[in-house]
Design an enzyme around this catalytic site. Structure first.
Site, PDB file in Angstrom:
ATOM      1  N   ASP A  72       5.429   0.454   8.579  1.00 12.81           N
ATOM      2  CA  ASP A  72       4.257   0.535   8.060  1.00 12.81           C
ATOM      3  C   ASP A  72       3.807   0.456   6.919  1.00 12.81           C
ATOM      4  O   ASP A  72       4.853   0.222   6.111  1.00 12.81           O
ATOM      5  CB  ASP A  72       3.616   2.133   8.665  1.00 12.81           C
ATOM      6  N   ASP A 118       2.760   2.620   4.666  1.00 12.30           N
ATOM      7  CA  ASP A 118       2.298   4.083   3.932  1.00 12.30           C
ATOM      8  C   ASP A 118       0.960   4.424   3.549  1.00 12.30           C
ATOM      9  O   ASP A 118       0.503   4.281   5.019  1.00 12.30           O
ATOM     10  CB  ASP A 118       3.057   4.293   2.514  1.00 12.30           C
TER      11      ASP A 118
HETATM   12  N1  LIG Z   1       5.820   5.789   5.130  1.00 15.98           N
HETATM   13  C1  LIG Z   1       6.467   6.270   6.056  1.00 15.98           C
HETATM   14  N2  LIG Z   1       7.102   7.459   4.741  1.00 15.98           N
HETATM   15  C2  LIG Z   1       8.254   7.911   4.916  1.00 15.98           C
HETATM   16  N3  LIG Z   1       9.022   8.150   6.084  1.00 15.98           N
HETATM   17  C3  LIG Z   1       9.093   7.074   6.965  1.00 15.98           C
HETATM   18  N4  LIG Z   1       9.775   6.136   7.609  1.00 15.98           N
HETATM   19  C4  LIG Z   1       8.290   5.801   8.393  1.00 15.98           C
HETATM   20  N5  LIG Z   1       7.841   5.413   7.615  1.00 15.98           N
HETATM   21  C5  LIG Z   1       7.449   6.023   6.721  1.00 15.98           C
END
Ligand SMILES: Nc1ncnc2[nH]cnc12
Ligand SMILES: CSC[C@H]1O[C@H](OP(=O)(O)O)[C@H](O)[C@@H]1O
Length: 288
Positions: free
Chosen positions: A211, A213
């Site tokens: 992703d 974030d």
């Molecule tokens: N955006 C994110 N923040 C923290 N841990 C994650 N693991 C997968 N995506 C994450």
């Protein structure tokens, strides 16, 4: 060269390897308590190396990033003869060019965790290991080679910010980490990498980007749904890269991890507590 044993620490979405053969399940008790799960010990077909596998959250994903017994996991792998550690982790991307679905071979960390025991040297004996280069460059090169036939993009090098979690970050936090120049974000590689260094284990992280974030107003903020969907598509690549790596384990005798403890222990032998000596027998043997 001594016998090679690849330890694979599976992250979110990776609870078994699929290709391990001649598997035995080994339950290890450590001075720090129990690891996340029984460790699978096996082989890769037509390969020489022994392979160990542990899912860091346990099978069924029972442990949160804050409750994983990182010390027991690393200690158990070392006790079983690990010589190389491949950590596989799901991460969020803090950079436009690191897209979900791609992989990052992490080489630096920023530790923002708050409530985890991050050393084997907390009582009775003090050590300060060097951690300027937290991952093993030789192992990182081998992972890159192993990933060459993979159809996904692999970014070599990147800084992983480790937050406490289990909540994902706020937009303000995400933008701050981006401003620091970090590349990816996760919740588990600290203190795992620090403990691997103290245990003199060459360690590298293969991060699966799931992703973006939440730093961008143009992109959907991270959600578990999106993470799981991307993991389902990409975890197979990690399995294949790990399998290729098991066939091509490099000589890591010059890894920065290899003699990490050599001049790191400051406590004198007469001042070393007997409890500490006994607790660290698995690591120091007659050195303590
Ligand atoms: N955006 C994110 N923040 C923290 N841990 C994650 N693991 C997968 N995506 C994450
Ligand atoms: C399932 S999303 C958040 C979760 O996934 C990552 O874990 P791991 O490094 O074990 O793959 C992240 O750090 C969080 O623990």
């Amino acid at each position: 060269m001594k016998a090679q044993t690849l330890a694979i620490i599976g992250g979110s979405g990776l609870y078994e390897m699929g290709w391990l053969e001649d598997i035995e399940e080994v339950s290890v008790a450590t001075p720090y308590g129990l690891p996340s799960d029984a460790i699978l010990r096996g082989r890769v077909r037509d390969g020489e190396a022994t392979v160990l596998f542990i899912p860091r959250h346990g099978r069924g994903h029972r442990f949160s990033p804050s409750t994983i017994n990182y010390r027991a996991n690393i200690c158990a792998l070392k006790m079983l003869g690990a010589t190389h550690v491949l950590s596989v982790s799901a991460v969020g991307s803090l950079r436009e060019e690191i897209a979900p679905g791609s992989l990052v071979i992490v080489d630096q960390f920023v530790d923002l965790t708050k409530r985890r025991t991050s050393t084997f040297f907390d009582e009775g004996i003090v050590a300060h290991v060097a951690f300027a280069d937290p991952t093993c460059p030789i192992l990182a090169d081998a992972v890159q080679q192993a990933a060459q036939s993979s159809s996904v993009q692999v970014h070599k090098g990147g800084t992983y910010v480790c937050i406490e979690g289990p909540q994902f970050s706020s937009r303000a936090e995400s933008q701050i980490y981006r401003g620091w120049g970090a590349h990816v974000i996760g919740m588990t590689n600290m203190p795992e990498a620090k403990l691997a260094r103290e245990a003199e284990l060459p360690y590298v992280t293969l991060a699966l980007v799931t992703d973006y974030d939440c730093w961008s107003a143009d992109k959907e903020a991270v959600s578990m749904e999106a993470v799981v969907e991307v993991l389902n598509r990409t975890v197979g690549h990690a399995r294949e890269i790990a399998r290729a790596l098991a066939h091509t384990l490099p000589d890591v005798s010059t890894s920065p991890a290899q003699h990490a403890l050599k001049r790191a222990i400051i406590t004198t032998a007469p001042a070393t507590g007997p409890d500490a000596r006994a607790r660290l027998e698995w690591l120091l043997g007659r050195r303590a």
